[in-house]
Motif scaffolding. Sequence first.
Motif, mmCIF file in Angstrom:
data_model
loop_
_atom_site.group_PDB
_atom_site.id
_atom_site.type_symbol
_atom_site.label_atom_id
_atom_site.label_comp_id
_atom_site.label_asym_id
_atom_site.label_seq_id
_atom_site.Cartn_x
_atom_site.Cartn_y
_atom_site.Cartn_z
ATOM 1 N N ILE A 1 36.960 52.068 38.746
ATOM 2 C CA ILE A 1 36.655 51.410 40.015
ATOM 3 C C ILE A 1 36.294 52.501 41.020
ATOM 4 C CG2 ILE A 1 37.571 49.952 41.861
ATOM 5 C CD1 ILE A 1 39.626 48.988 39.604
ATOM 6 N N ALA A 2 35.201 52.291 41.731
ATOM 7 C CA ALA A 2 34.772 53.257 42.738
ATOM 8 C C ALA A 2 34.350 52.516 43.996
ATOM 9 C CB ALA A 2 33.622 54.114 42.211
ATOM 10 N N THR A 3 34.697 53.082 45.142
ATOM 11 C CA THR A 3 34.343 52.476 46.429
ATOM 12 C C THR A 3 33.670 53.521 47.312
ATOM 13 O OG1 THR A 3 36.527 53.029 47.325
ATOM 14 C CG2 THR A 3 36.252 50.827 46.396
ATOM 15 N N GLU A 4 32.894 53.011 48.268
ATOM 16 C CA GLU A 4 32.254 53.886 49.258
ATOM 17 C C GLU A 4 33.012 53.842 50.586
ATOM 18 O OE1 GLU A 4 29.665 55.874 48.525
ATOM 19 O OE2 GLU A 4 29.712 55.102 46.474
ATOM 20 N N ASP A 5 33.832 52.794 50.770
ATOM 21 C CA ASP A 5 34.566 52.669 52.029
ATOM 22 C C ASP A 5 35.874 51.922 51.796
ATOM 23 O OD1 ASP A 5 33.939 49.891 51.959
ATOM 24 O OD2 ASP A 5 32.034 50.300 52.946
ATOM 25 N N ASP A 6 36.677 51.804 52.844
ATOM 26 C CA ASP A 6 38.018 51.230 52.711
ATOM 27 C C ASP A 6 38.051 49.709 52.581
ATOM 28 O OD1 ASP A 6 39.123 53.701 52.714
ATOM 29 O OD2 ASP A 6 39.873 53.615 54.777
ATOM 30 N N ASN A 7 36.926 49.027 52.820
ATOM 31 C CA ASN A 7 36.961 47.565 52.701
ATOM 32 C C ASN A 7 36.517 47.082 51.324
ATOM 33 O OD1 ASN A 7 34.169 47.548 52.648
ATOM 34 N ND2 ASN A 7 33.925 46.648 54.678
ATOM 35 N N PHE A 8 36.177 48.018 50.419
ATOM 36 C CA PHE A 8 35.842 47.722 49.029
ATOM 37 C C PHE A 8 34.530 46.966 48.859
ATOM 38 C CE2 PHE A 8 39.691 49.543 47.873
ATOM 39 C CZ PHE A 8 39.876 49.528 46.503
ATOM 40 N N GLU A 9 33.817 46.684 49.955
ATOM 41 C CA GLU A 9 32.546 45.979 49.803
ATOM 42 C C GLU A 9 31.603 46.817 48.940
ATOM 43 O OE1 GLU A 9 30.023 42.720 52.133
ATOM 44 O OE2 GLU A 9 31.457 43.939 53.231
ATOM 45 N N ASN A 10 30.932 46.154 48.015
ATOM 46 C CA ASN A 10 30.027 46.793 47.059
ATOM 47 C C ASN A 10 30.725 47.794 46.144
ATOM 48 O OD1 ASN A 10 27.672 45.411 47.979
ATOM 49 N ND2 ASN A 10 27.754 46.722 49.788
ATOM 50 N N ALA A 11 32.019 47.633 45.950
ATOM 51 C CA ALA A 11 32.744 48.480 45.000
ATOM 52 C C ALA A 11 32.158 48.285 43.610
ATOM 53 C CB ALA A 11 34.227 48.107 44.998
ATOM 54 N N SER A 12 32.258 49.310 42.783
ATOM 55 C CA SER A 12 31.831 49.158 41.393
ATOM 56 C C SER A 12 33.074 48.996 40.527
ATOM 57 C CB SER A 12 30.981 50.343 40.938
ATOM 58 O OG SER A 12 31.764 51.496 40.785
ATOM 59 N N PHE A 13 33.013 48.036 39.616
ATOM 60 C CA PHE A 13 34.125 47.714 38.726
ATOM 61 C C PHE A 13 33.634 47.700 37.294
ATOM 62 C CE2 PHE A 13 35.453 45.589 42.590
ATOM 63 C CZ PHE A 13 36.835 45.703 42.587
ATOM 64 N N GLU A 14 34.331 48.390 36.430
ATOM 65 C CA GLU A 14 34.152 48.242 34.988
ATOM 66 C C GLU A 14 35.544 48.099 34.402
ATOM 67 O OE1 GLU A 14 31.489 50.693 32.725
ATOM 68 O OE2 GLU A 14 30.333 51.152 34.535
ATOM 69 N N PHE A 15 35.712 47.114 33.532
ATOM 70 C CA PHE A 15 37.035 46.782 33.018
ATOM 71 C C PHE A 15 36.937 46.466 31.530
ATOM 72 C CE2 PHE A 15 39.982 43.468 31.730
ATOM 73 C CZ PHE A 15 41.201 44.022 32.105
ATOM 74 N N SER A 16 37.947 46.858 30.779
ATOM 75 C CA SER A 16 38.036 46.422 29.386
ATOM 76 C C SER A 16 39.495 46.131 29.056
ATOM 77 C CB SER A 16 37.477 47.485 28.437
ATOM 78 O OG SER A 16 38.280 48.639 28.453
ATOM 79 N N ALA A 17 39.718 45.164 28.178
ATOM 80 C CA ALA A 17 41.066 44.826 27.709
ATOM 81 C C ALA A 17 41.068 44.873 26.191
ATOM 82 C CB ALA A 17 41.480 43.429 28.185
ATOM 83 N N ASN A 18 42.135 45.422 25.632
ATOM 84 C CA ASN A 18 42.292 45.474 24.179
ATOM 85 C C ASN A 18 42.778 44.124 23.680
ATOM 86 O OD1 ASN A 18 41.655 48.139 24.493
ATOM 87 N ND2 ASN A 18 43.693 48.908 24.027
ATOM 88 N N ILE A 19 42.009 43.502 22.793
ATOM 89 C CA ILE A 19 42.366 42.190 22.257
ATOM 90 C C ILE A 19 43.712 42.249 21.537
ATOM 91 C CG2 ILE A 19 41.683 40.353 20.660
ATOM 92 C CD1 ILE A 19 39.933 40.625 23.275
ATOM 93 N N ASP A 20 43.997 43.347 20.845
ATOM 94 C CA ASP A 20 45.279 43.473 20.136
ATOM 95 C C ASP A 20 46.480 43.447 21.072
ATOM 96 O OD1 ASP A 20 44.748 43.358 17.433
ATOM 97 O OD2 ASP A 20 44.328 45.506 17.270
ATOM 98 N N SER A 21 46.266 43.601 22.369
ATOM 99 C CA SER A 21 47.379 43.610 23.324
ATOM 100 C C SER A 21 47.671 42.226 23.898
ATOM 101 C CB SER A 21 47.092 44.595 24.461
ATOM 102 O OG SER A 21 46.128 44.073 25.368
ATOM 103 N N ILE A 22 46.997 41.189 23.388
ATOM 104 C CA ILE A 22 47.223 39.837 23.909
ATOM 105 C C ILE A 22 48.664 39.413 23.625
ATOM 106 C CG2 ILE A 22 46.533 38.444 21.890
ATOM 107 C CD1 ILE A 22 44.819 36.788 23.904
ATOM 108 N N ASN A 23 49.291 38.774 24.624
ATOM 109 C CA ASN A 23 50.692 38.384 24.496
ATOM 110 C C ASN A 23 50.902 37.022 25.151
ATOM 111 O OD1 ASN A 23 53.434 38.023 24.609
ATOM 112 N ND2 ASN A 23 53.888 40.044 25.425
ATOM 113 N N THR A 24 51.264 36.036 24.333
ATOM 114 C CA THR A 24 51.573 34.695 24.845
ATOM 115 C C THR A 24 53.038 34.330 24.551
ATOM 116 O OG1 THR A 24 50.881 33.600 22.801
ATOM 117 C CG2 THR A 24 49.179 33.934 24.504
ATOM 118 N N ASN A 25 53.853 35.333 24.255
ATOM 119 C CA ASN A 25 55.267 35.148 23.903
ATOM 120 C C ASN A 25 55.467 34.343 22.624
ATOM 121 O OD1 ASN A 25 56.492 36.679 25.976
ATOM 122 N ND2 ASN A 25 56.079 35.016 27.418
ATOM 123 N N ASN A 26 54.477 34.398 21.711
ATOM 124 C CA ASN A 26 54.605 33.742 20.425
ATOM 125 C C ASN A 26 53.746 34.529 19.427
ATOM 126 O OD1 ASN A 26 53.607 31.886 18.233
ATOM 127 N ND2 ASN A 26 55.079 30.519 19.192
#
Length: 175
Positions: free
Chosen positions: A38-63
Amino acid sequence: MATTKWAIDPTHSEIGFKVKHMMFTNVSGKFGAYDATIATEDDNFENASFEFSANIDSINTNNTDRDNHLKSGDFFDAENHPKLTFKASSFNKDGDDYELTGDLSIKDVTKSVKFPAEFSGLMKDPWGNTKAGLNISGKINRKDWGLNWNSALETGGVLVGEEVKLNIELQLIKL
């Protein structure tokens, strides 16, 4: 203006979701292992850049059985598609709140999505770290990404709802 980089503070964040089970109650789950740039140009986060990934093996539904089913070829097919990813194309102010738009990729399907987001502003923690808070919500239809498995109920309807509600609480730490 200088770019500020942020990381997710995993001890104060949750990547959560809910899906209807048997048409009348919600089953909640979350991803325990994820990464973001995540990168921002200012403190209000407008036009921030976001890249996100989640590992499928980490899924947890308590079962464990349900988690293993979700990781299987019936759903996420973790063996062939170990991550889901999101890359923002915009993060814009919408009244008092924000709208996060980008491409969500699950399995081999990428679709554009829009999610409402609340930005809680910046704060210093007791150790002098600058933190930022974001709450991202929204919903997707799992079938849009090929997560089609279901089972009919004797009483009518289906076992697993198509709509997935997202509830993502992020506490970010300034790097």
